[in-house]
Design a protein around this motif. Structure first.
Motif, short mmCIF file in Angstrom:
data_model
loop_
_atom_site.label_atom_id
_atom_site.label_comp_id
_atom_site.label_asym_id
_atom_site.label_seq_id
_atom_site.Cartn_x
_atom_site.Cartn_y
_atom_site.Cartn_z
N ALA A 370 0.85 -1.19 0.00
CA ALA A 370 0.00 0.00 0.00
C ALA A 370 0.88 1.24 0.00
CB ALA A 370 -0.88 0.00 1.25
N VAL A 372 0.61 5.45 -0.15
CA VAL A 372 -0.38 6.51 0.03
C VAL A 372 -0.19 7.64 -0.99
CG1 VAL A 372 0.94 7.81 1.76
CG2 VAL A 372 -1.56 7.88 1.81
N GLN A 383 2.63 13.12 -4.44
CA GLN A 383 3.34 11.88 -4.14
C GLN A 383 3.90 11.89 -2.71
OE1 GLN A 383 3.32 9.27 -6.40
NE2 GLN A 383 1.87 10.74 -7.33
N PRO A 384 4.06 10.69 -2.14
CA PRO A 384 4.49 10.64 -0.73
C PRO A 384 5.81 11.35 -0.45
CG PRO A 384 4.41 8.43 -1.72
CD PRO A 384 3.76 9.37 -2.67
N ILE A 397 1.89 12.46 10.75
CA ILE A 397 2.08 11.08 10.29
C ILE A 397 1.33 10.09 11.19
CG2 ILE A 397 4.19 10.62 11.61
CD1 ILE A 397 3.60 9.46 8.00
N VAL A 404 -3.93 4.87 7.09
CA VAL A 404 -3.37 3.98 6.06
C VAL A 404 -3.52 2.52 6.51
CG1 VAL A 404 -1.25 3.23 4.89
CG2 VAL A 404 -1.74 5.67 5.10
N VAL A 431 5.51 1.88 7.63
CA VAL A 431 5.34 2.47 8.96
C VAL A 431 6.49 3.45 9.21
CG1 VAL A 431 5.40 1.96 11.43
CG2 VAL A 431 4.12 0.47 9.87
N SER A 432 6.12 4.62 9.66
CA SER A 432 7.13 5.64 9.95
C SER A 432 7.68 5.47 11.36
CB SER A 432 6.51 7.02 9.79
OG SER A 432 7.21 7.97 10.55
N GLY A 550 12.01 -2.04 -7.20
CA GLY A 550 12.28 -1.23 -8.39
C GLY A 550 12.85 -1.96 -9.59
N GLY A 570 8.22 -3.81 -9.08
CA GLY A 570 8.81 -2.80 -9.94
C GLY A 570 7.96 -2.56 -11.16
P1 C2E Z 1 8.94 2.46 -0.53
O1 C2E Z 1 8.21 1.90 0.63
O2 C2E Z 1 10.31 1.95 -0.75
O3 C2E Z 1 8.04 2.24 -1.80
C1 C2E Z 1 8.52 1.95 -3.07
C2 C2E Z 1 8.53 3.17 -3.91
O4 C2E Z 1 9.19 2.88 -5.13
C3 C2E Z 1 7.14 3.65 -4.31
O5 C2E Z 1 7.19 5.06 -4.46
C4 C2E Z 1 6.97 3.00 -5.68
O6 C2E Z 1 6.05 3.69 -6.50
C5 C2E Z 1 8.36 3.13 -6.23
N1 C2E Z 1 8.63 2.12 -7.24
C6 C2E Z 1 8.25 0.83 -7.26
N2 C2E Z 1 8.74 0.20 -8.34
C7 C2E Z 1 9.48 1.10 -9.03
C8 C2E Z 1 10.24 1.03 -10.24
O7 C2E Z 1 10.35 0.02 -10.91
N3 C2E Z 1 10.88 2.17 -10.63
C9 C2E Z 1 10.78 3.32 -9.90
N4 C2E Z 1 11.40 4.38 -10.34
N5 C2E Z 1 10.08 3.42 -8.75
C10 C2E Z 1 9.42 2.30 -8.32
P2 C2E Z 1 6.13 5.98 -3.79
O8 C2E Z 1 4.77 5.41 -3.84
O9 C2E Z 1 6.34 7.35 -4.35
O10 C2E Z 1 6.56 5.97 -2.27
C11 C2E Z 1 7.77 6.50 -1.88
C12 C2E Z 1 8.04 6.23 -0.44
O11 C2E Z 1 7.14 6.93 0.40
C13 C2E Z 1 7.90 4.78 -0.04
O12 C2E Z 1 9.05 4.08 -0.39
C14 C2E Z 1 7.69 4.89 1.44
O13 C2E Z 1 8.91 4.99 2.10
C15 C2E Z 1 6.93 6.18 1.56
N6 C2E Z 1 5.51 5.88 1.75
C16 C2E Z 1 4.57 5.60 0.82
N7 C2E Z 1 3.39 5.37 1.41
C17 C2E Z 1 3.58 5.48 2.74
C18 C2E Z 1 2.73 5.35 3.88
O14 C2E Z 1 1.55 5.03 3.81
N8 C2E Z 1 3.30 5.56 5.11
C19 C2E Z 1 4.61 5.89 5.23
N9 C2E Z 1 5.10 6.09 6.46
N10 C2E Z 1 5.42 6.02 4.19
C20 C2E Z 1 4.91 5.82 2.94
#
Ligand code: C2E
Ligand code: MG
Ligand code: MG
Length: 596
Positions: A370, A372, A383-384, A397, A404, A431-432, A550, A570
């Motif tokens: 998931a 967000v 974007q997050p 958060i 979430v 989780v933060s 990724g 990815g």
């Molecule tokens: P994360 O948990 O490491 O999530 C993976 C991120 O990599 C996601 O970005 C996803 O869209 C992106 N990603 C996955 N596959 C690929 C790929 O093949 N290429 C590229 N370039 N990117 C890929 P997203 O959704 O922008 O989230 C970024 C970060 O924000 C997450 O990293 C996570 O640390 C945080 N995050 C997202 N949702 C939540 C949440 O509900 N709570 C908390 N605390 N943090 C969140």
């Protein structure tokens, strides 16, 4: 004592005269003894500075005898650089008449060293008993060196020996004044290390200190002698470049600094990278076309560079940005966003997207993560990476994370009912650390699980690696509580922090997610390939399930399959998508498995 003149002559009474002489002798002796034993040197000079009397303490102070000194001119005994100011002070006393004056000058000791001396001069030419200028000379060498030391301490950072904030501000002010005269520009680089806190927390303060001193040395190696580097505090550095002709001059230096930091640091046998974010601001006389108002003063210039650094950091690691007035606007936006964020949870502006996690061997679905998104009423979808850091800073958060978790568990249960698939599948929730720090967190997770009736084993909580370095003990306790609920724990973005193997072993993790940066090069760059396979080996030794993050290309997938990495996600498989798109995917999978 110089010859005592003005002895009383006009007494008629011998006894009286004798008594008077005795009294005089006595006071003379007292005076002589005082002078002889004083630790200060007492010197009497003529109007042309010839020494007429020299007390014996010259032996203590300069290692010489009074005979050496008497008859020579003071100016030949004093350091050539100090003669001018010394004579000026003395002539001042003379002209003022009543005067006492203080001067400082160096004199040569017989051992060849220069001693710093303080001269207190009093004009005693009218005193018949002395008839000259009396100099009380005191050795202040130690005091001077202490003063120098204190001055140094007041202006330098004790750890790195670099200038401190005070000295930097002073140098910057002077540079701006010079620049106004010459029409040149000056540049300020504001630099802040990435992940310094993680090094400090995981490897200890001694390692942190070592990192700072090494960074200081490397940065200095990139500069010209006239440039100033300062440590402003913590892991913040400022660099002043003078005689800058164009912005490019400053960015070239920045690139050079990045290159110098690029080589890994050796700390306690471990290699680690110290990257930094840099903000550049240009100031000075020359107008900068297209760059609006230039910073008027040193403070403003430093502030601009600081803001540019902040912007650079928000865009990623090892980046620089040149200050632009529009950055002040983006700071305002940030504050607005922060205010909006406080209300966004109640207004239900958040949505979850889901990215499938795949079994690499078979290409089957393992679960979803998931992620967000914020549907901002005016700005559209955010974007997050633009709001999670803000939410963490502001504390928003906590309610956001709880939402979430609830939504993800509710959705997971609903999908399980709707698509009873053969695959074991899971819901991953990020989780933060701010959530983890709350003692009530495990209790909340338990409540959410109960309300949603989701099997705890289906829930995977992802925690970013660097996050665990803060407050290890309470974190550990919280993780154990979560573990006791039956949920699974994943370490996220592995490789970006500084966890050591032995350290990892203490934490009750089930999965290890290898950061995308390792996967990017896994198919191509030889060195990275080894590193990735080492991480995979490590994970297997610790009995962790491995997830590659990724994956974008076939060659990466092939390589990961060869390394026997079990899981991956990815864009190669699927981008994160909304619940509708996920349902369409599930529907095709279900019909495929029914067809099979
Ligand atoms: P994360 O948990 O490491 O999530 C993976 C991120 O990599 C996601 O970005 C996803 O869209 C992106 N990603 C996955 N596959 C690929 C790929 O093949 N290429 C590229 N370039 N990117 C890929 P997203 O959704 O922008 O989230 C970024 C970060 O924000 C997450 O990293 C996570 O640390 C945080 N995050 C997202 N949702 C939540 C949440 O509900 N709570 C908390 N605390 N943090 C969140
Ligand atoms: Mg994650
Ligand atoms: Mg990740």
């Amino acid at each position: 004592i110089p010859s005592v003149r003005g002895v009383v002559h006009n007494s008629h009474d011998v006894t009286e005269r004798w008594l008077a002489e005795a009294a005089l002798r006595q006071s003379e002796e007292r005076f002589r003894s005082l002078v002889q034993h004083a630790s200060d040197m007492i010197t009497v000079i003529d109007a042309d500075t010839t020494v007429r009397y020299q007390s014996p303490s010259v032996a203590r102070v300069l290692g010489r005898t009074p005979e050496d000194i008497v008859g020579t001119k003071l100016s030949t005994l004093v350091h050539p650089d100090d003669v001018g100011s010394m004579l000026a002070v003395l002539s001042d006393v003379v002209s003022k008449g009543d005067g006492v004056a203080v001067a400082e000058a160096r004199m040569l000791h017989s051992d060849g060293s220069w001693r710093s001396l303080e001269f207190i001069g009093t004009d005693q030419r009218q005193n018949p008993a002395i008839g000259g200028m009396v100099l009380n000379i005191r050795d202040v060498t130690e005091r001077k060196s202490l003063e120098r030391q204190l001055r140094y301490q007041a202006l330098h950072d004790p750890l790195t020996k670099l200038a401190n904030r005070t000295r930097f501000a002073d140098r910057l002010e002077h540079a701006l004044i010079r620049a106004a005269r010459t029409g040149q520009m000056v540049a300020v680089l504001f630099m802040d290390l990435d992940n310094f806190k993680a090094v400090n927390d995981s490897l200890g303060h001694a390692a942190g200190d070592l990192l700072l001193t090494t960074v200081a040395e490397r940065v200095q190696g990139c500069l010209r002698p006239g440039d100033t580097v300062a440590r402003l505090g913590g892991d913040e550095f400022a660099i002043l470049l003078e005689d800058v002709a164009a912005v490019d001059d400053a960015t070239t230096v920045t690139t050079r600094i990045f290159a110098a930091l690029d080589a890994p640091f050796e700390l306690e046998g471990k290699e680690l990278l110290a990257r930094a974010g840099v903000g550049v601001a240009i100031g000075g006389h020359t107008a900068r076309p297209g760059q609006g108002e230039q910073a008027a003063d040193a403070d403003a210039l430093l502030r601009d560079a600081d803001l540019a650094m902040y912007v650079a950091k928000s865009k990623g690691k090892a980046r620089y940005e040149v200050f632009d007035p529009s950055m002040q606007v983006s700071m305002m936006e940030r504050l607005e966003l922060l205010a909006d964020l406080q209300r966004a949870v109640e207004r239900q502006e958040f949505v979850l997207h889901y990215q499938p996690v795949m079994l690499l061997k078979t290409g089957e679905l393992f679960g979803v993560e998931a992620l967000v998104r914020w549907d901002h009423p005016r700005r559209g979808q955010i974007q997050p990476k633009e709001f999670i850091p803000l939410a963490e800073e502001s504390g928003a958060i906590v309610p956001l994370g709880l939402w979430v978790l609830r939504e993800a568990c509710r959705q997971a249960k609903a999908w399980q009912r709707k698509y009873p698939m053969s695959q074991v599948w899971t819901m991953s929730v990020n989780v933060s650390v701010k959530q983890l720090q709350h003692p009530a967190f495990a209790g909340e997770v338990a409540r959410v699980l109960k309300q949603s009736r989701l099997d705890p084993h289906r829930l995977i909580l992802e925690i970013t690696e660097s996050v665990m370095m803060h407050d290890v003990e309470p974190t550990m306790e919280r993780l154990r509580e979560l573990k006791a609920l039956g949920v699974r724990l994943a370490i996220d973005d592995f490789g970006t922090g500084y966890s050591s193997l032995s350290y990892l072993r203490q934490f009750p993790f089930d999965l290890l997610k290898i950061d995308k940066s390792f996967i990017d090069d896994v198919g191509r760059v030889a060195g990275r390939r080894e590193l990735t396979s080492a991480i995979i080996e490590l994970g297997k030794t610790l009995d962790l399930e491995l997830v590659a993050e990724g994956i974008e290309r076939t060659d990466q997938l092939a390589r990961l399959q060869a390394l026997e990495c079990e899981l991956g996600q990815g864009f190669y498989f699927h981008e994160p998508m909304d619940s509708g798109a996920i349902e369409r995917l599930f529907a095709t999978l279900t019909s495929e498995s029914e067809a099979a």
